[in-house]
Design a protein around this motif. Sequence first.
Motif, PDB file in Angstrom:
ATOM      1  N   THR A   8       0.863  -1.188   0.000  1.00  0.00           N
ATOM      2  CA  THR A   8       0.000   0.000   0.000  1.00  0.00           C
ATOM      3  C   THR A   8       0.898   1.236   0.000  1.00  0.00           C
ATOM      4  O   THR A   8       2.120   1.133   0.192  1.00  0.00           O
ATOM      5  CB  THR A   8      -0.883   0.038   1.264  1.00  0.00           C
ATOM      6  N   VAL A 167      -5.994   0.701  -9.908  1.00  0.00           N
ATOM      7  CA  VAL A 167      -5.739   0.523  -8.475  1.00  0.00           C
ATOM      8  C   VAL A 167      -6.030  -0.922  -8.067  1.00  0.00           C
ATOM      9  O   VAL A 167      -5.215  -1.565  -7.385  1.00  0.00           O
ATOM     10  CB  VAL A 167      -6.579   1.524  -7.638  1.00  0.00           C
ATOM     11  N   ALA A 168      -7.174  -1.469  -8.530  1.00  0.00           N
ATOM     12  CA  ALA A 168      -7.556  -2.825  -8.128  1.00  0.00           C
ATOM     13  C   ALA A 168      -6.593  -3.870  -8.677  1.00  0.00           C
ATOM     14  O   ALA A 168      -6.354  -4.896  -8.036  1.00  0.00           O
ATOM     15  CB  ALA A 168      -8.979  -3.117  -8.599  1.00  0.00           C
ATOM     16  N   ARG A 170      -3.466  -3.369  -9.288  1.00  0.00           N
ATOM     17  CA  ARG A 170      -2.108  -3.012  -8.852  1.00  0.00           C
ATOM     18  C   ARG A 170      -1.229  -2.550 -10.004  1.00  0.00           C
ATOM     19  O   ARG A 170      -0.075  -2.976 -10.140  1.00  0.00           O
ATOM     20  CB  ARG A 170      -1.463  -4.190  -8.119  1.00  0.00           C
ATOM     21  N   ALA A 188     -15.221   2.761  -7.659  1.00  0.00           N
ATOM     22  CA  ALA A 188     -14.557   2.202  -6.474  1.00  0.00           C
ATOM     23  C   ALA A 188     -15.376   1.023  -5.953  1.00  0.00           C
ATOM     24  O   ALA A 188     -14.838  -0.048  -5.655  1.00  0.00           O
ATOM     25  CB  ALA A 188     -14.389   3.276  -5.399  1.00  0.00           C
ATOM     26  N   THR A 193     -12.347  -1.089  -4.318  1.00  0.00           N
ATOM     27  CA  THR A 193     -11.359  -0.089  -3.905  1.00  0.00           C
ATOM     28  C   THR A 193     -12.062   1.016  -3.114  1.00  0.00           C
ATOM     29  O   THR A 193     -13.290   1.041  -3.027  1.00  0.00           O
ATOM     30  CB  THR A 193     -10.641   0.527  -5.120  1.00  0.00           C
ATOM     31  N   ARG A 223      -6.272   1.795  -2.501  1.00  0.00           N
ATOM     32  CA  ARG A 223      -6.510   0.401  -2.081  1.00  0.00           C
ATOM     33  C   ARG A 223      -7.162   0.298  -0.724  1.00  0.00           C
ATOM     34  O   ARG A 223      -7.819  -0.685  -0.423  1.00  0.00           O
ATOM     35  CB  ARG A 223      -5.189  -0.356  -2.050  1.00  0.00           C
ATOM     36  N   ASP A 224      -6.914   1.292   0.121  1.00  0.00           N
ATOM     37  CA  ASP A 224      -7.576   1.254   1.424  1.00  0.00           C
ATOM     38  C   ASP A 224      -7.824   2.672   1.921  1.00  0.00           C
ATOM     39  O   ASP A 224      -7.439   3.653   1.271  1.00  0.00           O
ATOM     40  CB  ASP A 224      -6.790   0.402   2.433  1.00  0.00           C
ATOM     41  N   LYS A 486     -10.228  -6.687   3.449  1.00  0.00           N
ATOM     42  CA  LYS A 486      -9.928  -6.128   2.126  1.00  0.00           C
ATOM     43  C   LYS A 486     -10.166  -7.195   1.071  1.00  0.00           C
ATOM     44  O   LYS A 486     -10.093  -8.384   1.353  1.00  0.00           O
ATOM     45  CB  LYS A 486      -8.482  -5.645   2.079  1.00  0.00           C
ATOM     46  N   ASN A 488      -9.264  -8.605  -2.832  1.00  0.00           N
ATOM     47  CA  ASN A 488      -8.386  -8.543  -3.999  1.00  0.00           C
ATOM     48  C   ASN A 488      -8.914  -9.431  -5.112  1.00  0.00           C
ATOM     49  O   ASN A 488      -9.307 -10.564  -4.880  1.00  0.00           O
ATOM     50  CB  ASN A 488      -6.965  -8.991  -3.630  1.00  0.00           C
TER      51      ASN A 488
END
Lengths: 493, 95
Positions: A8, A167-168, A170, A188, A193, A223-224, A486, A488
């Motif tokens: 992150t 973002v999701a 990476r 999001a 996300t 991401r968070d 979270k 992924n």
Amino acid sequence: MTDLTALTIAEARDQLKAKAITATELTGAYIQAIENANEALNAYVVTTPEKALDMAKASDARLAAGNAGALEGIPLGIKDLFGTEGVHTQACSHILDGFKPHYESTVTANLWADGAVMLGKLNMDEFAMGSSNESSYYGPVKNPWRAKGSNTDLVPGGSSGGSATAVAARLCAGATATDTGGSIRQPAAFTGTVGIKPTYGRCSRWGIVAFASSLDQAGPIARDVRDAAILLKSMASVDAKDTTSVDIAVPDYEAAIGKPLAGLKIGIPKEYRVDGMPEEIEKLWQQGIAWLKDAGASIVDISLPHTKYALPAYYIVAPAEASSNLARYDGVRYGLRVPGRDIVDMYEKTRATGFGDEVKRRIMIGTYVLSAGYYDAYYLQAQKVRTLIKKDFEDVFHAGVDAILTPATPSAAFGIADQDMSADPVKMYLNDIFTVTVNMAGLPGIAVPAGLDTRGLPLGLQLIGRPFDEETLFQTAHVIEQAAGKFNAPKWW
Amino acid sequence: MSVDISTVKRVAHLARIAVSEDDATRMTGQLNAILGFVEQLNEVNVEGVEPMTSVTPMAMKKRQDQVNDGDKAADIVANAPIHEENFFVVPKVVE
């Protein structure tokens, strides 16, 4: 070595400061990840690897010298709506063909001043008009999420679809985005996300391609919750070049994370329970309420009676402002020009060729509702309804509510080229039914992942706050994140 | 309220967007769907309600009446499809 793209922003920041990794290594890992994935996902429309490595090298020098900025060496993706000096800035429209600004938007300038590294420009719906990223001149973006056991490609939402996917998947540590009716929060929610649209006036709009100026706001997708807080702190500022930016000190949003919720009053608006909403979303909402209650917040039922009028009012106000803002694309000053027999013919051919269908539709609606004889019936009526929508929120905040919890979207991500949505523009517009009220009232709103549906697709909850009280949103969203965990996307690309 | 094809063509001309007969027919249906959707605003009682002009109660900031930027003609024309010596070039508009 572990995969650097798994870190992150907060983790990368610590490792960079501890000299465990270098900005050049981190940037290199992202450049490689983009190279491997972008053909499949179409998140970036342009990458700037050389510029990124130059910026990373400069970051390493500053880290070594001990004068690192708040985002030193953190690789970011930038939505194509932000003006970036000398780099492709086309709002993913054909009409801005070849446009490279000779200036930098205030938001991106703030990020570079804090040491961030630019990886490239991210795909989006043309002029930020859309909820699926399918109106982009550069083609749709794919959501890294797929339903369990399915190979069907899903949309990442929109308009900030490239930002959410990047973002999701990476392909950047975090991304800039913008939100006029839900364009940060809906993507999001569709990608698992975190996205925050801050209060109108919190970020400068200067240098961002304008869509609807009274509604547009920039914000991050991350991401968070912590990463979103870190990014917003750098993006936000008062700016002499945007008279609507507000001169209130930018707080340290990260400091709000982890504060107990005891004493906070969370409102649950009954009008957000809409016909045809999947049961899973209702269940998720109840789960969210339970989490916040467990964390010590008190829950109150509230009413926002004009909620159902927000979307129709939006589809007058936003197109009206867009028709005015997009008048500047005339084939004279920048971008595409299609020759014609005289100047008017040149304008008409240029705009017919340069704008896609959705943008044309909105310009036409805007032109119609502002035209002589219709202004009072449509535009003025919508602006009066907007006053009432804002008053609904003022009343509940005045009654002591600190934040409002709602679902973020009425469904999970849907398929690319969905038949229903492409046949009926209004169906597509309904995606923003829970998010658009927030833009109409100028309030801050955050979308935070809260669970997966039975098909294994992410669903989000939205928190709406008082003006300039983004801190309460970060504080509360973090509690939801802690409880939900979270999410992924399993890698298939 | 709904629009007919001649209104759609008139609005397209006001918006400076060339439309073919087919485009205009298609747009008429789509615009009517959107106008039908926004129709529900008429049921809201707005008597005595001021139209919104700003979401944040603020006085418009005014800067000093001073030149603080400029001398950027080359930057400004740099992205123009056709330019000559710091002028935008357009088709002839005066006979």
